[in-house]
Design a protein around this motif. Structure first.
Motif, short mmCIF file in Angstrom:
data_model
loop_
_atom_site.label_atom_id
_atom_site.label_comp_id
_atom_site.label_asym_id
_atom_site.label_seq_id
_atom_site.Cartn_x
_atom_site.Cartn_y
_atom_site.Cartn_z
N ALA A 102 4.41 7.86 10.16
CA ALA A 102 4.11 7.88 8.72
C ALA A 102 4.27 6.49 8.15
O ALA A 102 5.23 5.78 8.46
CB ALA A 102 5.06 8.85 8.01
N LEU A 103 3.31 6.09 7.30
CA LEU A 103 3.41 4.80 6.66
C LEU A 103 2.89 4.86 5.23
O LEU A 103 2.10 5.72 4.87
CB LEU A 103 2.66 3.72 7.44
N ASP A 104 3.40 3.95 4.42
CA ASP A 104 3.02 3.88 3.02
C ASP A 104 1.56 3.44 2.91
O ASP A 104 1.20 2.35 3.34
CB ASP A 104 3.93 2.88 2.29
N CYS A 105 0.74 4.28 2.31
CA CYS A 105 -0.67 3.96 2.10
C CYS A 105 -1.00 3.96 0.61
O CYS A 105 -2.13 4.26 0.22
CB CYS A 105 -1.56 4.93 2.86
N THR A 106 0.00 3.64 -0.20
CA THR A 106 -0.23 3.52 -1.64
C THR A 106 -0.78 2.13 -1.96
O THR A 106 -0.84 1.26 -1.08
CB THR A 106 1.07 3.73 -2.43
N GLN A 107 -1.11 1.93 -3.21
CA GLN A 107 -1.62 0.63 -3.64
C GLN A 107 -0.49 -0.28 -4.16
O GLN A 107 -0.74 -1.25 -4.86
CB GLN A 107 -2.68 0.82 -4.73
N GLN A 108 0.73 0.05 -3.79
CA GLN A 108 1.85 -0.78 -4.23
C GLN A 108 1.77 -2.17 -3.60
O GLN A 108 1.16 -2.38 -2.57
CB GLN A 108 3.17 -0.11 -3.86
N VAL A 131 -1.17 9.09 16.30
CA VAL A 131 -1.39 10.04 15.20
C VAL A 131 -0.70 9.44 13.98
O VAL A 131 0.53 9.27 13.96
CB VAL A 131 -0.82 11.43 15.52
N LEU A 132 -1.48 9.12 12.96
CA LEU A 132 -0.97 8.40 11.80
C LEU A 132 -1.01 9.27 10.55
O LEU A 132 -2.01 9.91 10.26
CB LEU A 132 -1.79 7.12 11.56
N MET A 133 0.08 9.26 9.81
CA MET A 133 0.18 10.00 8.55
C MET A 133 0.27 9.03 7.38
O MET A 133 1.11 8.12 7.38
CB MET A 133 1.41 10.91 8.56
N ALA A 134 -0.58 9.24 6.40
CA ALA A 134 -0.59 8.40 5.20
C ALA A 134 0.26 9.02 4.11
O ALA A 134 0.00 10.14 3.69
CB ALA A 134 -2.02 8.22 4.70
N ASP A 135 1.28 8.31 3.68
CA ASP A 135 2.08 8.74 2.52
C ASP A 135 1.43 8.13 1.28
O ASP A 135 1.45 6.90 1.11
CB ASP A 135 3.53 8.27 2.66
N ILE A 136 0.87 8.98 0.41
CA ILE A 136 0.12 8.48 -0.74
C ILE A 136 0.65 9.10 -2.03
O ILE A 136 1.44 10.04 -2.01
CB ILE A 136 -1.40 8.77 -0.59
N SER A 137 0.19 8.55 -3.18
CA SER A 137 0.66 9.06 -4.46
C SER A 137 -0.46 9.51 -5.38
O SER A 137 -0.19 10.15 -6.39
CB SER A 137 1.50 8.00 -5.18
N THR A 138 -1.71 9.17 -5.07
CA THR A 138 -2.83 9.54 -5.92
C THR A 138 -4.01 10.04 -5.08
O THR A 138 -4.07 9.78 -3.87
CB THR A 138 -3.34 8.35 -6.77
N TYR A 139 -4.93 10.69 -5.74
CA TYR A 139 -6.15 11.17 -5.09
C TYR A 139 -6.92 10.01 -4.47
O TYR A 139 -7.36 10.09 -3.31
CB TYR A 139 -7.01 11.90 -6.12
N GLU A 140 -7.09 8.93 -5.20
CA GLU A 140 -7.83 7.79 -4.71
C GLU A 140 -7.20 7.19 -3.46
O GLU A 140 -7.91 6.79 -2.52
CB GLU A 140 -7.95 6.73 -5.81
N ALA A 145 -7.22 6.40 2.42
CA ALA A 145 -6.55 6.50 3.72
C ALA A 145 -7.38 7.33 4.70
O ALA A 145 -7.50 6.98 5.89
CB ALA A 145 -5.17 7.12 3.53
N TRP A 146 -7.95 8.40 4.23
CA TRP A 146 -8.80 9.25 5.06
C TRP A 146 -10.00 8.47 5.57
O TRP A 146 -10.33 8.51 6.77
CB TRP A 146 -9.22 10.46 4.24
N LYS A 147 -10.65 7.75 4.70
CA LYS A 147 -11.84 6.98 5.08
C LYS A 147 -11.51 5.87 6.07
O LYS A 147 -12.37 5.44 6.86
CB LYS A 147 -12.53 6.41 3.84
N LEU A 148 -10.26 5.41 6.05
CA LEU A 148 -9.84 4.34 6.96
C LEU A 148 -9.32 4.87 8.29
O LEU A 148 -8.87 4.10 9.14
CB LEU A 148 -8.78 3.48 6.29
N GLY A 149 -9.37 6.19 8.47
CA GLY A 149 -9.06 6.75 9.77
C GLY A 149 -7.68 7.34 9.95
O GLY A 149 -7.27 7.64 11.09
#
Length: 232
Positions: A102-108, A131-140, A145-149
């Motif tokens: 899991a990694l931070d995929c926010t825009q921070q 296997v990578l998990m995106a930790d996100i905070s918004t829909y965008e 993150a999904w589009k980046l794989g």
């Protein structure tokens, strides 16, 4: 464990987060004790554990044999993100045998000058089979993150970034929107305080739900009861 096997195990289930960082009551400097929380979670029937720190990843995998979603919480100067923010942490988690990273995929803000998109791309290029998990905070952020794989998108950071609303409970609407759009599993996470809320997360479209503080953080649990009684 292969990605498809992990997805099959966790679908529609509760993943228990067993974490303790320095400064928390269950953090012991000399030795990880989170494997005991993970033992209880396994006996309760969880199919996977989410945990922070290399030592806890190793200890929990040895104790339970369950797939582990691993992350490293660390604060670097110039970084607002703190969940597996650099390649060093990714490298360490791979070496420790994390089944999911899991990694931070926010825009921070990132102190290395890279965008989150650049970082995700570098991680995926270096570890194409991880296997990578995106930790996100918004829909965008989730869509990006999904589009980046990224293989999994979790609503972990909703309410924990400066630009998202501070909700008392789970962000059901974010789960609904992402689940309707993404073709990868969306995991509902964040402020799930009751079994009823966990069920509602799944009904909102979550592939699985992560519950942490309500199960494995006794200080938070005790404070919730005391606050309710004192405020009556």
């Amino acid at each position: 464990m292969k990605k498809e096997e992990i997805f099959e195990k966790i679908k529609g289930k509760v993943i228990v987060s067993c974490q303790a960082v320095p400064g928390e009551p269950l953090y012991v400097e000399e030795k990880s004790i989170m494997y005991l929380m993970a033992r209880a979670a396994k006996q309760a029937g969880t199919p996977a554990i989410r945990t922070s720190s290399i030592r806890d990843v190793i200890a929990i995998k040895e104790e339970t044999g369950l797939p582990v979603i691993g992350l490293v919480k660390i604060q670097y100067d110039g970084f607002e993100s703190y969940i597996t923010p650099t390649m060093k942490e990714v490298d360490d988690l791979v070496a420790a045998g994390s089944d999911v990273i899991a990694l931070d995929c926010t825009q921070q803000k990132r102190g290395d000058g890279k965008t989150v998109s650049q970082f995700i791309t570098e991680v995926r290029e270096k570890y194409p089979e991880a296997v990578l998990m995106a930790d996100i905070s918004t829909y965008e952020e989730g869509v990006n993150a999904w589009k980046l794989g990224m293989d999994i998108v979790g609503t972990t950071m909703s309410g924990y970034t400066s630009y998202t609303p501070k909700l008392d409970g789970p962000d059901y609407e974010l789960v609904r929107k992402l689940s309707a759009e993404l073709t990868v599993p969306v995991i509902g996470e964040g402020r799930v305080h009751s079994p009823e809320q966990a069920v509602e997360m799944l009904e909102a479209g979550a592939f699985a739900v992560v519950v942490g503080g309500a199960i494995t953080r006794p200080l938070e649990i005790a404070q919730r009861f005391i606050k309710a009684v004192e405020g009556r």
